[in-house]
Design an enzyme around this catalytic site. Sequence first.
Site, PDB file in Angstrom:
ATOM      1  N   SER A   1       0.797  -1.221   0.000  1.00  0.00           N
ATOM      2  CA  SER A   1       0.000   0.000   0.000  1.00  0.00           C
ATOM      3  C   SER A   1       0.831   1.273   0.000  1.00  0.00           C
ATOM      4  O   SER A   1       0.382   2.298  -0.507  1.00  0.00           O
ATOM      5  CB  SER A   1      -0.945   0.014   1.195  1.00  0.00           C
ATOM      6  OG  SER A   1      -0.221  -0.037   2.411  1.00  0.00           O
TER       7      SER A   1
ATOM      8  N   HIS B   1      -4.907  -3.171  -2.995  1.00  0.00           N
ATOM      9  CA  HIS B   1      -4.432  -2.236  -4.016  1.00  0.00           C
ATOM     10  C   HIS B   1      -4.173  -2.890  -5.365  1.00  0.00           C
ATOM     11  O   HIS B   1      -3.766  -2.215  -6.314  1.00  0.00           O
ATOM     12  CB  HIS B   1      -3.177  -1.516  -3.519  1.00  0.00           C
ATOM     13  CG  HIS B   1      -3.436  -0.765  -2.250  1.00  0.00           C
ATOM     14  ND1 HIS B   1      -4.021   0.471  -2.229  1.00  0.00           N
ATOM     15  CD2 HIS B   1      -3.257  -1.121  -0.949  1.00  0.00           C
ATOM     16  CE1 HIS B   1      -4.172   0.870  -0.968  1.00  0.00           C
ATOM     17  NE2 HIS B   1      -3.717  -0.085  -0.179  1.00  0.00           N
TER      18      HIS B   1
ATOM     19  N   LYS C   1     -11.539   0.797  -2.142  1.00  0.00           N
ATOM     20  CA  LYS C   1     -10.467   1.423  -2.918  1.00  0.00           C
ATOM     21  C   LYS C   1     -10.908   1.474  -4.391  1.00  0.00           C
ATOM     22  O   LYS C   1     -11.764   2.265  -4.723  1.00  0.00           O
ATOM     23  CB  LYS C   1      -9.160   0.659  -2.698  1.00  0.00           C
ATOM     24  CG  LYS C   1      -8.825   0.479  -1.188  1.00  0.00           C
ATOM     25  CD  LYS C   1      -7.796   1.442  -0.655  1.00  0.00           C
ATOM     26  CE  LYS C   1      -7.810   1.576   0.855  1.00  0.00           C
ATOM     27  NZ  LYS C   1      -7.132   0.522   1.604  1.00  0.00           N
TER      28      LYS C   1
HETATM   29  C1  PLP Z   1      -7.252   0.132   3.142  1.00  0.00           C
HETATM   30  C2  PLP Z   1      -6.591  -1.166   3.418  1.00  0.00           C
HETATM   31  C3  PLP Z   1      -7.172  -2.134   4.238  1.00  0.00           C
HETATM   32  C4  PLP Z   1      -8.415  -1.853   5.031  1.00  0.00           C
HETATM   33  O1  PLP Z   1      -9.540  -1.797   4.249  1.00  0.00           O
HETATM   34  P1  PLP Z   1     -10.752  -0.850   4.708  1.00  0.00           P
HETATM   35  O2  PLP Z   1     -11.903  -1.367   3.931  1.00  0.00           O
HETATM   36  O3  PLP Z   1     -10.365   0.534   4.366  1.00  0.00           O
HETATM   37  O4  PLP Z   1     -10.922  -1.055   6.183  1.00  0.00           O
HETATM   38  C5  PLP Z   1      -6.552  -3.356   4.357  1.00  0.00           C
HETATM   39  N1  PLP Z   1      -5.376  -3.597   3.738  1.00  0.00           N
HETATM   40  C6  PLP Z   1      -4.780  -2.692   2.964  1.00  0.00           C
HETATM   41  C7  PLP Z   1      -3.484  -3.019   2.317  1.00  0.00           C
HETATM   42  C8  PLP Z   1      -5.349  -1.439   2.803  1.00  0.00           C
HETATM   43  O5  PLP Z   1      -4.718  -0.518   2.083  1.00  0.00           O
END
Ligand code: PLP
Length: 388
Positions: free
Chosen positions: A178, A206, A237
């Site tokens: 990330s 991602h 995302k």
């Molecule tokens: C954003 C993210 C999460 C968490 O997901 P949410 O739905 O925002 O709680 C988990 N792992 C990674 C790598 C992330 O970037």
Amino acid sequence: MMNPYASRLADWRAHGLARDLRPLGGPQGPLLAVAQEHFLAFCSSDYLGLANEPRVREAAHEALERYGFGAGASALVCGYYALVAELEATLAEWLGQPRALVFSSGYAAHVGTIPALVDQETAVFSDALNHASMIDGVRLARPGQLSVFPHNDLVALEAALQGCSLPYRWILTEGVFSMDGDQAPLAGMVALAEQYDAWILLDDAHGLGVLGEQGRGSMSHQGVTSSRVLHMATLGKAMGTAGAFVAGDADIIEWIAQRARTHMFSTALPPMVAGATHVALKLLRHEEWRRKNLQQLGQQLQQGLMSTGLALQPSQSAIHPLILGDNPRAMAAAAWLRAQGLWVAAIRPPSVPMGTSRLRISLSARHTPEQVEQLIEGLKQWQESEHV
Ligand SMILES: *Cc1c(COP(=O)(O)O)cnc(C)c1O
């Protein structure tokens, strides 16, 4: 009464670690409205531009009219909607997995799933750069053994697997990391999982939507298939909505549905979110132009900065980090850019290791080449301003 948190806060600020909460006044998109200002933003994880897509909004409206807003209860009580069941079936079919299970967030998915799978008889092998939600899931699970291996280091991972005497093993990794935008070596990892009888929990937050055929993510992009992989991704995302899922072996998913405490004891996803996600998923799968734009803009950015000494980390994802070192430098760069109307997030510890504070540039399919050019120019000017 002495309030110990006041001095802790002062310390936190003195180390350049304080974050500002900036309230937005409009939807996600290349232009973000903050207070009375508009910024050209390179900080969102809405990589495909689906968060404010008209067809997704329309689907949300329709589901809202039909089901109202709240799910009312956890999935196991009476909050499990047909829309969510259908979404799970579609996600599983898309990824070629036996079954999927939806959670209300990615964070909830990890802190529920990992303790459901991992116990005192289980060893966990976790990449050093894994996301906080995985780390917290492991803390709650209290595994019999925990090995944190250096980032993407398969030699170290194999040595740890070799030395393990516990009967169950889980390897934890992100697909696209990330804060770095690089990818896990999945073929090698699957080979080790087979050799040492381990499972893999793949957090593709991602990779999903950005990489692979129809946006299926990192495994598809790297041409790897394996029934030892449990896929996890957030819907918040590239999908542009909210929630998350795990997908994989039917018995493992059923066990998680039965045991994950964030599934049992947390209110289910609002049906409207599932309705919106159905349409977002359709667009994510079939509108290839979004991935194509993202790749072209990424190349433009990488090439545009190539000759400047501001070397981005190489990346095929939407994430292009510019590592600057200490906190003040990263903060100053972000502030300088903000004064020019460019919003790029400065990422500092504990989100990244000490001494690797950075600008985390993230691109969206909705950016234009002219906007990326503006960012390149802004970064070049910041670089000049540093040397005067
Ligand atoms: C954003 C993210 C999460 C968490 O997901 P949410 O739905 O925002 O709680 C988990 N792992 C990674 C790598 C992330 O970037």
